[in-house]
Enzyme design. Structure first.
Site, PDB file in Angstrom:
ATOM      1  N   THR A  88       0.787  -1.235   0.017  1.00 28.07           N
ATOM      2  CA  THR A  88       0.130  -0.076   0.034  1.00 28.07           C
ATOM      3  C   THR A  88       0.923   1.125   0.086  1.00 28.07           C
ATOM      4  O   THR A  88       2.048   1.350   0.724  1.00 28.07           O
ATOM      5  CB  THR A  88      -1.025   0.054   1.258  1.00 28.07           C
ATOM      6  OG1 THR A  88      -1.888  -1.236   1.081  1.00 28.07           O
ATOM      7  CG2 THR A  88      -1.802   1.189   1.354  1.00 28.07           C
ATOM      8  N   GLY A 132       2.810  -2.975   8.453  1.00 25.93           N
ATOM      9  CA  GLY A 132       3.014  -3.249   9.812  1.00 25.93           C
ATOM     10  C   GLY A 132       4.342  -3.666  10.144  1.00 25.93           C
ATOM     11  O   GLY A 132       5.049  -4.271   9.122  1.00 25.93           O
ATOM     12  N   GLU A 186      -7.480  -5.551   3.285  1.00 25.04           N
ATOM     13  CA  GLU A 186      -7.437  -6.598   2.249  1.00 25.04           C
ATOM     14  C   GLU A 186      -8.520  -6.529   1.612  1.00 25.04           C
ATOM     15  O   GLU A 186      -9.489  -7.721   1.480  1.00 25.04           O
ATOM     16  CB  GLU A 186      -7.448  -7.837   3.407  1.00 25.04           C
ATOM     17  CG  GLU A 186      -6.222  -8.112   3.972  1.00 25.04           C
ATOM     18  CD  GLU A 186      -4.972  -8.279   3.315  1.00 25.04           C
ATOM     19  OE1 GLU A 186      -5.005  -8.563   2.051  1.00 25.04           O
ATOM     20  OE2 GLU A 186      -3.782  -8.036   3.615  1.00 25.04           O
TER      21      GLU A 186
END
Lengths: 678, 678
Positions: B162, B201, B445
């Site tokens: 992303t 993350g 997602e």
């Protein structure tokens, strides 16, 4: 309208996309701003007050509060709250602009208030509850004793009613205040753990005093909950008073973490008899209890508070939908047509469907809350002349509108957050905080489900009266059963016809619920059990009734507004969208009652698509007309200039974790793991 | 089932109210637990693993994370995450129980995972994305080079796809990787601010490496996004590598604040050619690009991830509804019958209506996710034999179920939080954190609205094929237009008749949407614009279709379950409630299609009330059967023993603000204000 915040050193150009949006505006924006503010003079006054506070660097945060520990967050907001009061006490221009107590309460509840103390003001209850309680429930002598000291901040108070085990149901409170005529004192006591006072803002560490609600016992009899002034902390040291009372902070929450919500327990704590607030009821020296003249007056305050919550909800929704709409004009994503550039996400009908009905909802809440507010002023006028006839109607309206506004706003804010995709999850979008603040109103000052059932009680009572041939109050007169012939004309889908369809849908729902309730009673259930067994349906009646009310007030508000035809045009389209949106989302109510046909629904669904397309060019101009200062939005995604991505990066760079390349935690925890097998 | 946490020194008696609830149980609870776990052996294994981790004091927090600063929260969760991996690497019993990589991924995603690292695990993406990416997309040589070092934790990775300006739409990614045959290197570059990688993350401060998705350019041609392994930090010092890449943390979020989500920018950053993961496509030394054999295989991974999200959603909803149901059995409030004691709030029909359908939803998600999971395993089996026929159907099912489960769960968790009144707003209830975690799945997602429109695309395509006389896949075969005579028998309201009514409602919706779409095209719109102009309706088709799917799988799951009649009885009541709840909440779909009549609706509303009453005695036994350890619930309101109020007070007393009577902030800010006028 170009009130761009100057916080950043970099001069910024509005991004081209958002400038293009502004060029599409179909109406004079200042008119919409004035409608919402209640006049152009009010707009000017609001802007002036905002500038006076927002230009003061003391209200800036060194880092975003989310980076701080719980304790440091509290200290930071207390700092600003004290500065706010100090500024108010010492600045004559501000005093004149804001007015006296009303003003400071408004200031704290307004958009400006949330911009200054972001996650809850530990002094809020002092102004919003403590001072008004003394004013409203204290005798002249008591006001003389307490008001001056409280007004200057020499004592800081809160209002302690809710207990660990008791919220909505006031009669269930367990804290006792037992009068001892020998010493002329009340003895405050928490007989159980569930009697612990729990939730009052400012109670944890800030307040030196509290108005405490406790069951008044005298001469062996309980007279129900009464308000007592109780000192909690030493006047000089702020230390807890030894032994008999114990206060503390209740710990972190979903939001509003700096309100300093607290708990409080009493162990036979003694206070003078004169600390009972005695404007309405009294206990004489010998313990004789004097009843209040009229115990319905308290309803007036409840109505006031609930209408205030509607306006809070309205302001929060305004902020959220401003952020999401501007972001949707800047964000480009995916393909509408293969091979063409990624479109603004506001081009997607699904995105329009999320945001445009919420822009409409802002106006829906505005017009209906203002209508209840006007009714409140009329009714309190006639109440002072002893006329309480309209109080039940007003009470039902305010309950319903509080529940509807708070749930519409909370749901709407969350829709806005999700409409911004992942970035709406970032604290710097400010949507998380707007949500955590807004959702709290679903629960406080009357939990919504409880309120819906109070509205339902009024509806069923009115319906039963109508069945007996009595004339009903204006807001529910449509519940009067009509002869079967008065069917709606199916091809008429005008605004007024749709409002009429709403009336018919609610009438049908209420009649069905009343019949089911009666059936339960006829089958031998006591009324309360029959009521409970229908309560899902009853709550639904209340919801649809209140929605009908907002539709009607929206429509009449737009019709009456003193604005140009261009402005009336856009407001009418919004009102139409509001009507069509809620009808197509609750089709069963209209189909079952025969108020609308399946063909009508199909036509309305088609019209919905047309309305979204028609309103889309005015989306950004409409939220611009809400006229919310960038500091009050406090959002990387929603800023006036649309410079979203630069602001996001700039905010991220400020994270304390980014001030060091390698975090201390690496050396302590990660390195031993990474080097374990070498 | 009596797995009471031993954390408190005080021995505690289950409060009488909750003990009485347990006595009402109508079914053998271990059977329900086994149905959900997939067998009694799985239940035993799960419990054993839970005990092994939860008995380890290293996983306890000194104070609740909410009290800490952002930086300290990260350090605290990193501490536990490293300990978790260390424990796994060194404990053979755990390795045997949990298995290899599958196990550690399951561990992190399970209820246990959220109990160990509460607000996000900074090492999660290393196991959930980095290792699988190398396994799935690296050549055997690349696996040999990276897997060993990654598996022991010598390098820690993340997965960076992303970007700041690009999420759902993979082709929109801007980061480039341009091959330079002279040096045999790829040059990674972020050409604009929106090309900044954003969200991964672990990327902020934890990861030393990342798999980076970038547009592959070679010999002047772009070949779309490809995965590259990039080193971010120095192997010895963990310092950022100088100059060409810049990573940092993106700042606080609504929840999951310790995932260490980060950003990353490249300035002509060079990596060896061999760092392109080349299992599927390759770039030769001279820059020749070799296409992948089959580019549909990636769908398989997406299906896997989406089904995993359904199970996450299911576990979060389980926790929330366990907390709210137990609390509703302990909390007493208001009056049902005047003069009688305050009832348990679970007695109120409105409360039952909030909670019991959510208990049913837990089973609805369970049975339908398991069904998609089984289909996934069948399809991947036949995929390996080159048969991709069922992939579109599976893809649509997994998209729909991910969207439905995540939104049902997030909405359900919030309903649970609100059903606990003000106390649900307290962090110590754990409902705030369960919400902030669960709601994130609506966005990641595959954003739900985008997914709904993908499902709709499959439905419309299927419908059009059916109109041409083609035979449809099983899950959508009902869309085949039926002769008008086959009307539903109005008086049959059996479970199967209701499922059939669902089919008819969806068929009608799809046919209407398809007609509207065609009308747009006929009027001269290009297909994509016509599609966009119907997309609200199209999304609705997808939602109702997916709901139909869950209803059907719930019903067949209950019918097939190998359980006693008592257990089948309670599961059948839950399934019935699920059906009736969703039909009565979406009446328009059924009335307009003629699938059900207004009289049917009235009968179903009556039945709904009866179902709530019938299921109410099993409410606490059902959530007990979810068998969630108190440490995994982590809630003052939801604990097994029902000792709610003592736990709330105990938690509050731990607040750092309560460790001092007078806070430092008093002296700094409040005292000057309070003494200003003396």
């Amino acid at each position: 309208m170009a009130r761009v915040v100057e916080a950043s050193a970099v001069a910024r150009r509005c991004v081209a996309d958002i400038t293009a949006e502004r060029a599409k505006c179909s109406f004079p924006q200042h008119e919409v701003t004035a409608v919402l503010d209640g006049g152009e003079d009010k707009t000017q006054q609001r802007r002036k007050i905002e500038e006076l506070f927002l230009s003061d660097p003391e209200f800036l945060d060194a880092v975003r509060p989310e980076y701080l520990s719980h304790e440091d967050r509290y200290a930071n907001e207390l700092r600003k709250a004290c500065h706010m009061i100090g500024k108010f006490n010492n600045d004559e221009e501000i005093q004149q602009l804001v007015g006296q107590m009303e003003g400071i309460r408004t200031l704290m509840g307004s958009g400006l208030g949330v911009a200054l103390t972001k996650d809850g003001n530990p002094l809020a209850l002092h102004f919003v509850m403590f001072l008004p309680a003394i004013m409203g429930q204290g005798t002249v002598e008591q006001q003389g004793e307490w008001m001056g000291r409280a007004w200057t901040g020499e004592i800081i108070g809160t209002y302690a009613q809710t207990e660990l085990g008791h919220g909505t149901f006031l009669r269930g409170l367990e804290t006792t205040a037992t009068y001892d005529p020998a010493s002329q004192e009340f003895v405050l006591h928490s007989p159980t753990i569930t009697a612990t006072k729990w939730w009052p803002g400012g109670l944890g560490k800030t307040a030196s005093h509290a108005v405490v609600m406790a069951q008044l016992y005298t001469q062996g009899q309980c007279h129900g909950p009464h308000p007592f002034i109780v000192q909690l902390r030493h006047q000089d040291t702020h230390c807890s008073l030894p032994g008999e009372s114990h206060a503390g902070e209740i710990g972190p929450r979903l939001g509003m973490n700096t309100n300093d919500n607290g708990f409080l327990r009493f162990t036979h704590h003694r206070i003078p008899r004169t600390h009972l607030l005695m404007k309405h009821s009294q206990v004489l020296e010998d313990g004789t209890y004097i009843k209040p003249h009229n115990n319905k007056l308290a309803y007036g305050t409840m109505v006031f508070v609930r209408v205030a919550i509607c306006f809070d909800a309205y302001r929060q929704l305004q902020r959220a939908v401003t952020i999401a709409t501007r972001y949707s004009a800047v964000r480009r994503q995916s393909e509408l047509v293969p091979g063409q550039p990624e479109p603004q996400i506001l081009e997607y009908q699904t995105q329009q469907y999320k945001l445009l009905p919420l822009i409409a909802t802002v106006f829906g809440i505005h017009f209906s809350a203002r209508s209840v507010w006007d009714t409140y002023n009329e009714v309190t006028g006639s109440m002072q002349e002893g006329n309480l006839d309209r109080l039940p109607e007003l009470h039902a309206l305010s309950c319903g509108l509080k529940a509807l506004s708070s749930s519409d706003a909370a749901g709407g804010v969350e829709t806005c957050r999700l409409a911004c995709g992942g970035h709406g999850y970032l604290a710097s979008s400010n949507l998380p905080r707007i949500y955590t603040t807004t959702t709290a109103a679903i629960t406080y000052e009357g939990e919504n489900t409880v309120l819906w059932l109070q509205v339902a009680r009024y509806l069923i009572k009115s319906y039963r009266e109508a069945c007996k041939g009595h004339t009903l109050r204006q807001s529910v007169s449509y519940l009067t059963p009509q002869p079967a012939s008065s069917s709606a004309s199916p091809s008429n889908l005008s605004n007024h016809a749709l409002v009429k369809a709403f009336r018919r849908a609610v009438s049908h729902l209420v009649a069905e619920a009343a019949a089911r309730l009666q059936k339960g009673c006829d089958a031998g259930m006591i009324f309360e059990h029959a009521w409970n067994s229908c309560s899902v349906q009853l709550a639904r009646c209340a919801q649809v009734h209140t929605r009908y009310f907002t539709c009607e007030k929206f429509l009449s508000g737009v019709e009456r507004a003193e604005v140009s035809e261009a402005t009336r045009g856009v407001l009418t389209r919004l009102c139409r969208l509001y009507l069509v949106f809620h009808i197509t989302n609750n089709q069963g109510d209209f189909l079952r009652s025969g108020a609308l046909s399946p063909q009508d629904m199909s036509a309305l669904e088609g019209e919905l698509a047309a309305l979204l397309a028609a309103l889309r060019p005015d989306a950004v101009p409409l939220v611009d007309a809400f006229d919310i200062h960038d500091r009050i939005l406090d959002s990387t995604l929603g800023c006036w200039d649309g410079n979203v991505y630069h602001r996001m990066v700039e905010e991220a760079e400020k994270s304390p974790l980014n001030q060091k390349d390698v975090p201390d935690a690496y050396h302590k925890y990660l390195r031993p793991l990474m080097k374990a097998n070498l």
